[in-house]
Design a protein around this motif. Structure first.
Motif, PDB file in Angstrom:
ATOM      1  N   HIS A   1       0.800  -1.222   0.000  1.00  0.00           N
ATOM      2  CA  HIS A   1       0.000   0.000   0.000  1.00  0.00           C
ATOM      3  C   HIS A   1       0.833   1.273   0.000  1.00  0.00           C
ATOM      4  O   HIS A   1       0.703   2.111  -0.895  1.00  0.00           O
ATOM      5  CB  HIS A   1      -0.953  -0.006   1.207  1.00  0.00           C
ATOM      6  CG  HIS A   1      -1.896  -1.155   1.188  1.00  0.00           C
ATOM      7  ND1 HIS A   1      -2.902  -1.266   0.259  1.00  0.00           N
ATOM      8  CD2 HIS A   1      -1.961  -2.267   1.953  1.00  0.00           C
ATOM      9  CE1 HIS A   1      -3.565  -2.391   0.478  1.00  0.00           C
ATOM     10  NE2 HIS A   1      -3.002  -3.020   1.502  1.00  0.00           N
TER      11      HIS A   1
ATOM     12  N   ARG B   1       3.581   1.081  -2.892  1.00  0.00           N
ATOM     13  CA  ARG B   1       3.038   0.895  -4.246  1.00  0.00           C
ATOM     14  C   ARG B   1       2.066   2.025  -4.641  1.00  0.00           C
ATOM     15  O   ARG B   1       1.832   2.260  -5.824  1.00  0.00           O
ATOM     16  CB  ARG B   1       2.355  -0.472  -4.352  1.00  0.00           C
ATOM     17  CG  ARG B   1       2.171  -0.876  -5.803  1.00  0.00           C
ATOM     18  CD  ARG B   1       1.687  -2.265  -5.972  1.00  0.00           C
ATOM     19  NE  ARG B   1       1.483  -2.503  -7.390  1.00  0.00           N
ATOM     20  CZ  ARG B   1       0.433  -2.083  -8.085  1.00  0.00           C
ATOM     21  NH1 ARG B   1      -0.523  -1.403  -7.480  1.00  0.00           N
ATOM     22  NH2 ARG B   1       0.336  -2.315  -9.375  1.00  0.00           N
ATOM     23  N   GLY B   2       1.510   2.692  -3.637  1.00  0.00           N
ATOM     24  CA  GLY B   2       0.596   3.808  -3.953  1.00  0.00           C
ATOM     25  C   GLY B   2       1.290   4.864  -4.815  1.00  0.00           C
ATOM     26  O   GLY B   2       0.846   5.157  -5.946  1.00  0.00           O
TER      27      GLY B   2
ATOM     28  N   SER C   1       2.273   3.480  -8.197  1.00  0.00           N
ATOM     29  CA  SER C   1       1.173   3.363  -9.171  1.00  0.00           C
ATOM     30  C   SER C   1       0.777   4.735  -9.716  1.00  0.00           C
ATOM     31  O   SER C   1       0.340   4.846 -10.874  1.00  0.00           O
ATOM     32  CB  SER C   1      -0.029   2.663  -8.526  1.00  0.00           C
ATOM     33  OG  SER C   1      -0.520   3.432  -7.449  1.00  0.00           O
ATOM     34  N   SER C   2       0.937   5.796  -8.904  1.00  0.00           N
ATOM     35  CA  SER C   2       0.655   7.162  -9.405  1.00  0.00           C
ATOM     36  C   SER C   2       1.611   7.512 -10.544  1.00  0.00           C
ATOM     37  O   SER C   2       1.207   8.017 -11.591  1.00  0.00           O
ATOM     38  CB  SER C   2       0.817   8.186  -8.263  1.00  0.00           C
ATOM     39  OG  SER C   2      -0.092   7.902  -7.234  1.00  0.00           O
TER      40      SER C   2
ATOM     41  N   MET D   1       3.255   5.433 -12.416  1.00  0.00           N
ATOM     42  CA  MET D   1       2.979   4.602 -13.583  1.00  0.00           C
ATOM     43  C   MET D   1       1.742   5.085 -14.344  1.00  0.00           C
ATOM     44  O   MET D   1       1.704   5.078 -15.580  1.00  0.00           O
ATOM     45  CB  MET D   1       2.793   3.141 -13.149  1.00  0.00           C
ATOM     46  CG  MET D   1       4.099   2.513 -12.645  1.00  0.00           C
ATOM     47  SD  MET D   1       3.854   0.901 -11.914  1.00  0.00           S
ATOM     48  CE  MET D   1       3.693  -0.067 -13.399  1.00  0.00           C
ATOM     49  N   THR D   2       0.716   5.549 -13.602  1.00  0.00           N
ATOM     50  CA  THR D   2      -0.497   6.053 -14.251  1.00  0.00           C
ATOM     51  C   THR D   2      -0.206   7.339 -15.024  1.00  0.00           C
ATOM     52  O   THR D   2      -0.665   7.535 -16.159  1.00  0.00           O
ATOM     53  CB  THR D   2      -1.584   6.326 -13.204  1.00  0.00           C
ATOM     54  OG1 THR D   2      -1.795   5.142 -12.464  1.00  0.00           O
ATOM     55  CG2 THR D   2      -2.907   6.710 -13.873  1.00  0.00           C
ATOM     56  N   LEU D   3       0.608   8.198 -14.423  1.00  0.00           N
ATOM     57  CA  LEU D   3       0.979   9.440 -15.093  1.00  0.00           C
ATOM     58  C   LEU D   3       1.746   9.143 -16.384  1.00  0.00           C
ATOM     59  O   LEU D   3       1.565   9.804 -17.408  1.00  0.00           O
ATOM     60  CB  LEU D   3       1.816  10.327 -14.172  1.00  0.00           C
ATOM     61  CG  LEU D   3       1.038  10.996 -13.019  1.00  0.00           C
ATOM     62  CD1 LEU D   3       1.987  11.671 -12.037  1.00  0.00           C
ATOM     63  CD2 LEU D   3       0.029  12.009 -13.564  1.00  0.00           C
TER      64      LEU D   3
ATOM     65  N   HIS E   1       1.317   6.657 -18.153  1.00  0.00           N
ATOM     66  CA  HIS E   1       0.333   6.242 -19.161  1.00  0.00           C
ATOM     67  C   HIS E   1      -0.232   7.440 -19.928  1.00  0.00           C
ATOM     68  O   HIS E   1      -0.643   7.308 -21.075  1.00  0.00           O
ATOM     69  CB  HIS E   1      -0.840   5.495 -18.488  1.00  0.00           C
ATOM     70  CG  HIS E   1      -0.521   4.080 -18.152  1.00  0.00           C
ATOM     71  ND1 HIS E   1      -0.652   3.059 -19.044  1.00  0.00           N
ATOM     72  CD2 HIS E   1      -0.051   3.511 -17.028  1.00  0.00           C
ATOM     73  CE1 HIS E   1      -0.291   1.927 -18.475  1.00  0.00           C
ATOM     74  NE2 HIS E   1       0.082   2.175 -17.244  1.00  0.00           N
ATOM     75  N   LEU E   2      -0.297   8.580 -19.244  1.00  0.00           N
ATOM     76  CA  LEU E   2      -0.925   9.768 -19.858  1.00  0.00           C
ATOM     77  C   LEU E   2      -0.041  10.410 -20.932  1.00  0.00           C
ATOM     78  O   LEU E   2      -0.519  11.159 -21.772  1.00  0.00           O
ATOM     79  CB  LEU E   2      -1.230  10.829 -18.785  1.00  0.00           C
ATOM     80  CG  LEU E   2      -2.284  10.448 -17.741  1.00  0.00           C
ATOM     81  CD1 LEU E   2      -2.405  11.545 -16.693  1.00  0.00           C
ATOM     82  CD2 LEU E   2      -3.624  10.205 -18.419  1.00  0.00           C
TER      83      LEU E   2
ATOM     84  N   ASP F   1       7.604  -2.390  -9.695  1.00  0.00           N
ATOM     85  CA  ASP F   1       6.279  -2.957  -9.411  1.00  0.00           C
ATOM     86  C   ASP F   1       6.351  -4.484  -9.323  1.00  0.00           C
ATOM     87  O   ASP F   1       5.730  -5.117  -8.453  1.00  0.00           O
ATOM     88  CB  ASP F   1       5.308  -2.517 -10.511  1.00  0.00           C
ATOM     89  CG  ASP F   1       3.862  -2.817 -10.123  1.00  0.00           C
ATOM     90  OD1 ASP F   1       3.530  -2.608  -8.917  1.00  0.00           O
ATOM     91  OD2 ASP F   1       3.076  -3.267 -10.968  1.00  0.00           O
TER      92      ASP F   1
END
Lengths: 517, 127
Positions: free
Chosen positions: A461, A464-465, A468-469, A471-473, A475-476, A502
């Motif tokens: 948690h 990785r929180g 994951s932010s 990694m999501t960014l 993606h953008l 990850d």
């Protein structure tokens, strides 16, 4: 007879007086005018007549008395001689035979001359010294005894059983005993021959015989001199003898393997206390064990002899099994003990003894209540609960902490299981395994696991929180639209590194979950 | 037009989800909560029901689990808006537990690509 004599004397006196008075009166009437000489002569004649009449009268009575006495003697002798029961007369002082009737001669197979030369002891079996016969006569000197049974031996060696009666008489002017015997040899030797017995007695005898036959033990009856007076087949078959062989012998003669000293002591004790006595003896050559139980009674003793070889054998097996069990339970680090239904100690191993010995200066004892020991004082409630469950037939396990007075408390795994013998719960078996070190290690392991779980939690948690932010960014960002090659490469490497990190976090979480499982 | 509620302590995802919605042509108003307490207060105060809720599980203070518990046990009116769990947890137990909740429509594990998000919302009529 004396009464008749008095009658005769009275009649004689009255007749004599009447004669004298009457003759004197008649003589006075007839001679009052006669000369004196005639009167004197008449008086002499009267006296002579009296003498003659008296002599005749005495002679008559004497002759008649002698005749009666001869008749009586003849009758008595006839009775003695013709009596169907054997009879013999014994001199009280010399114990020699004074007279015997033909029935006794027939029974003992002696001639009259031979019999009259015997002593009373000669009638006893040859292996006896006759002492018991003498003793019997002396005891019976003043009374007539009732149906005492004696054992005799005939001239040809035949054993004779007789029911005898003795009475004191005077024979030829000397004190003597008249002995009347009734031959009961047939009855004694064969209980099946009931020809002579009364039907009621027969029935009682049959019932008694049934009881006697149903007794699986050998038994003998002894007199006070420890001489066997009777025995059953079971006894004689054990000793390899017949009833005739053993009756009249001593018990130690019949059972030569028996320790005479021990037997005499037991008999003595039973006589003194009036209670039964028991001893166990081994027939060494046959490798057999017997239990001898002696009961005192008014005539001597009743002795039961039971073969306990099988019992001894199983006792021996049990002892060996017990030794093996003790070796087994003592060769362990666990405390092991058993209690009965009343929670009394029935068995324990060395570890239990050691544990108890730490708290007090003497070891545990069988029969003691374990819950009173300091060893269990800190777990009494648990102990009561566990015993209650086990006595209901269920095994149970409790983790307890025992506090030895001399040391720190240690964790034990206490297992209780019911002890069952032939479906009956007779007690509880207890095993206390020391799990102190195991438990400490386990606690350390649990602590380590908790830390690892925390790490997994943080990885999953907290760490990785943010990852994951990122990694999501990433993606953008449309990498294709970026013209600067260097920036494109940097972004691509960031994306790759994020993916690697990850993957590492995934592995960490998986391993932490495996530990938890 | 009903609102789309985002409940996440990480503002990066507020930005990401708003951008994804825009790219998907969703014009529903978005209401943002950075902690679960505010979200629960809003539920209790307004009685308004959003179109969907994007709920993070791991938040400081009141976390997503407590939110789910409270929504299930709340008073007379049962919760009707579909809830999408957005979590960074990779613990399968979390995923299984969240799926077992009847209020949860779907569980999405971060990072979430646009295609994944679009597919999740495909069954929901938002405009």
């Amino acid at each position: 007879m004396a009464k008749r004599g008095v009658h005769i004397a009275l009649i004689y006196t009255m007749v004599g007086v009447g004669y004298i008075v009457a003759s004197d009166y008649l003589l006075a009437e007839l001679t009052h005018s006669m000369p004196v000489l005639v009167v004197l002569q008449a008086g002499i004649v009267k006296g002579l007549i009296f003498m003659v009449l008296s002599g005749l009268l005495f002679g008559y009575f004497l002759s008649r008395g002698e005749q009666k006495l001869a008749e009586s003697r003849t009758q008595t002798m006839s009775l003695f001689e013709s009596h169907p029961d054997p009879m013999w007369v014994v001199c009280e002082s010399s114990e020699t035979i004074l007279d015997v009737n033909p029935a006794a001669l027939a029974l003992f197979e002696y001639t009259a001359e031979q019999f009259n030369n015997l002593r009373v002891a000669d009638l006893s079996p040859k292996d006896q010294d006759g002492e018991s016969q003498s003793r019997y006569i002396n005891v019976a000197a003043d009374v007539v005894t009732n149906n005492a049974i004696r054992k005799y031996q005939s001239a040809t060696g035949k054993v004779i059983w007789a029911s005898v009666r003795t009475s004191k008489i005077t024979y030829n002017g000397q004190p003597a005993h008249l002995i009347t015997g009734n031959d009961i040899t047939t009855l004694i030797e064969s209980w099946s021959d009931y020809r002579f017995a009364d039907p009621t007695i027969l029935k009682a005898l049959q019932q008694l015989q049934l009881v006697a036959d149903s007794i699986q033990d050998g038994y003998v009856f002894l007199d006070n001199s420890l001489v066997i007076t009777s025995a059953n087949q079971m006894f004689t078959s054990k000793s390899g003898l017949t009833i005739e062989d053993v009756v009249g012998t001593s018990l130690t003669e019949a059972c030569q393997w028996l320790d005479t000293y021990a037997l005499v002591n037991t008999v003595k004790a039973t006589r003194e206390t009036g209670l039964s006595g028991t001893l166990e003896a081994k027939h060494t050559s046959e490798n057999e064990w017997f239990r001898i139980v002696v009961y005192p009674n008014s005539d001597g003793f009743t002795v039961f002899v039971r073969d306990i070889t099988a019992e001894k054998s199983s006792e021996q097996r049990l002892r060996i099994e017990h030794e093996r069990l003790m070796a087994l339970i003592s060769n362990t680090d666990s405390i092991i003990f058993t209690v009965d239904r009343e929670q009394r100690l029935t068995l324990f191993n060395h570890k239990f003894a050691e544990a108890v010995f730490q708290d007090r200066p003497y070891p545990p004892m069988l029969g003691e209540y374990p819950q009173t020991l300091p060893l269990l004082s800190s777990i009494l409630e648990t102990w009561d609960e566990a015993v209650r469950i086990a006595l209901k037939g269920q095994a149970c396990t409790f983790e307890v902490q025992l506090h030895a007075r001399s040391g720190q408390g240690r964790y034990k795994l206490m297992r209780l299981a019911p002890l069952v013998i032939e479906t009956q719960i007779v007690g509880v078996g207890v095993v206390m395994q020391d799990i102190h070190d195991l438990r400490t290690s386990l606690e350390r392991l649990r602590h380590t696991n908790a830390i690892l779980s925390d790490i997994a939690q943080i990885s999953s948690h907290q760490l990785r929180g943010p990852l994951s932010s990122i990694m999501t960014l990433l993606h953008l960002i449309d990498v294709d639209k970026i013209s600067d090659q260097e920036t494109k490469e940097v972004l691509q490497q960031l994306a790759d590194i994020s993916t690697d990190v990850d993957a590492i976090l995934h592995q960490l979480v998986q391993k932490a979950q495996a530990i938890d499982a | 037009m009903r609102e789309i509620w985002i409940v996440d302590d990480d503002k990066v995802f507020h930005y990401v989800f708003k951008r994804y919605l825009r790219e998907l042509g969703v014009s529903s108003p978005v209401r943002e909560f950075t902690n679960a307490s505010e979200f629960l207060e809003a539920c209790a105060r307004n009685g308004a029901i959003p179109a969907i809720v994007l709920l993070d599980l791991n938040m400081p203070g009141v976390d997503g689990w407590k939110v789910l518990d409270q929504l299930q046990t709340q008073g007379s009116k049962p919760w009707s808006a579909p809830i999408f769990i957005i979590t960074s947890s990779i613990d399968p137990a979390d995923v299984t537990r969240a799926r077992a909740c009847p209020l949860v429509k779907q569980v999405l594990t971060k990072p979430i690509a646009l295609q994944t998000f679009a597919k999740a919302l495909a069954e929901i009529k938002l405009n």
